[in-house]
Design a protein around this motif. Structure first.
Motif, mmCIF file in Angstrom:
data_model
loop_
_atom_site.group_PDB
_atom_site.id
_atom_site.type_symbol
_atom_site.label_atom_id
_atom_site.label_comp_id
_atom_site.label_asym_id
_atom_site.label_seq_id
_atom_site.Cartn_x
_atom_site.Cartn_y
_atom_site.Cartn_z
ATOM 1 N N THR A 6 38.982 39.969 46.544
ATOM 2 C CA THR A 6 38.639 39.182 47.724
ATOM 3 C C THR A 6 37.128 39.127 47.812
ATOM 4 O O THR A 6 36.470 40.162 47.829
ATOM 5 C CB THR A 6 39.214 39.808 48.998
ATOM 6 N N GLY A 7 36.586 37.929 47.823
ATOM 7 C CA GLY A 7 35.138 37.773 47.879
ATOM 8 C C GLY A 7 34.773 36.304 47.885
ATOM 9 O O GLY A 7 35.570 35.463 48.277
ATOM 10 N N ASP A 8 33.562 35.997 47.419
ATOM 11 C CA ASP A 8 33.120 34.618 47.426
ATOM 12 C C ASP A 8 32.766 34.161 46.018
ATOM 13 O O ASP A 8 32.474 34.955 45.147
ATOM 14 C CB ASP A 8 31.940 34.417 48.367
ATOM 15 N N PHE A 20 37.449 33.546 48.923
ATOM 16 C CA PHE A 20 38.770 33.328 48.356
ATOM 17 C C PHE A 20 39.407 34.659 47.998
ATOM 18 O O PHE A 20 38.749 35.686 47.934
ATOM 19 C CB PHE A 20 38.696 32.424 47.122
ATOM 20 N N THR A 21 40.707 34.632 47.788
ATOM 21 C CA THR A 21 41.461 35.780 47.317
ATOM 22 C C THR A 21 42.163 35.364 46.045
ATOM 23 O O THR A 21 42.805 34.317 46.007
ATOM 24 C CB THR A 21 42.495 36.231 48.362
ATOM 25 N N GLY A 22 42.008 36.177 45.004
ATOM 26 C CA GLY A 22 42.620 35.833 43.733
ATOM 27 C C GLY A 22 42.943 37.081 42.947
ATOM 28 O O GLY A 22 42.843 38.195 43.450
ATOM 29 N N GLU A 23 43.322 36.888 41.696
ATOM 30 C CA GLU A 23 43.653 38.029 40.852
ATOM 31 C C GLU A 23 42.636 38.181 39.737
ATOM 32 O O GLU A 23 42.008 37.218 39.312
ATOM 33 C CB GLU A 23 45.056 37.903 40.296
ATOM 34 N N VAL A 24 42.482 39.409 39.273
ATOM 35 C CA VAL A 24 41.512 39.737 38.225
ATOM 36 C C VAL A 24 42.198 39.641 36.871
ATOM 37 O O VAL A 24 43.296 40.169 36.681
ATOM 38 C CB VAL A 24 40.941 41.152 38.444
ATOM 39 N N ARG A 47 34.979 33.747 39.139
ATOM 40 C CA ARG A 47 33.814 34.608 39.336
ATOM 41 C C ARG A 47 33.872 35.712 38.302
ATOM 42 O O ARG A 47 34.873 36.418 38.204
ATOM 43 C CB ARG A 47 33.806 35.192 40.729
ATOM 44 N N ILE A 48 32.807 35.870 37.531
ATOM 45 C CA ILE A 48 32.735 36.911 36.523
ATOM 46 C C ILE A 48 32.330 38.212 37.214
ATOM 47 O O ILE A 48 31.360 38.238 37.982
ATOM 48 C CB ILE A 48 31.743 36.539 35.405
ATOM 49 N N LEU A 49 33.077 39.261 36.970
ATOM 50 C CA LEU A 49 32.867 40.549 37.612
ATOM 51 C C LEU A 49 32.198 41.522 36.651
ATOM 52 O O LEU A 49 32.215 41.327 35.445
ATOM 53 C CB LEU A 49 34.201 41.133 38.063
ATOM 54 N N GLY A 50 31.650 42.581 37.194
ATOM 55 C CA GLY A 50 31.027 43.618 36.386
ATOM 56 C C GLY A 50 32.073 44.505 35.731
ATOM 57 O O GLY A 50 33.276 44.356 35.950
#
Length: 52
Positions: A6-8, A20-24, A47-50
């Motif tokens: 959950t983030g932007d 938005f809310t999505g899955e990784v 969104r690319i995550l660390g």
């Protein structure tokens, strides 16, 4: 169980950041990426995550 996020992220169609809310998901190269849908226009957001 899939990890949720959950983030932007920036929406290309709306031209602004949206919450938005999505899955990784993890790509073949090991990158973590959150995928979801823009609540306003329905475009797919990424969104690319660390690293974990």
């Amino acid at each position: 169980m899939a990890e949720s996020y959950t983030g932007d992220a920036y929406c290309v169609k709306c031209k602004e950041k949206k919450n938005f809310t999505g899955e990784v998901k993890v790509s073949d190269s090991g990158r973590r990426m959150a995928q979801g849908i823009c609540p306003t226009c329905g475009t797919k957001l990424n969104r690319i995550l660390g690293k974990a």
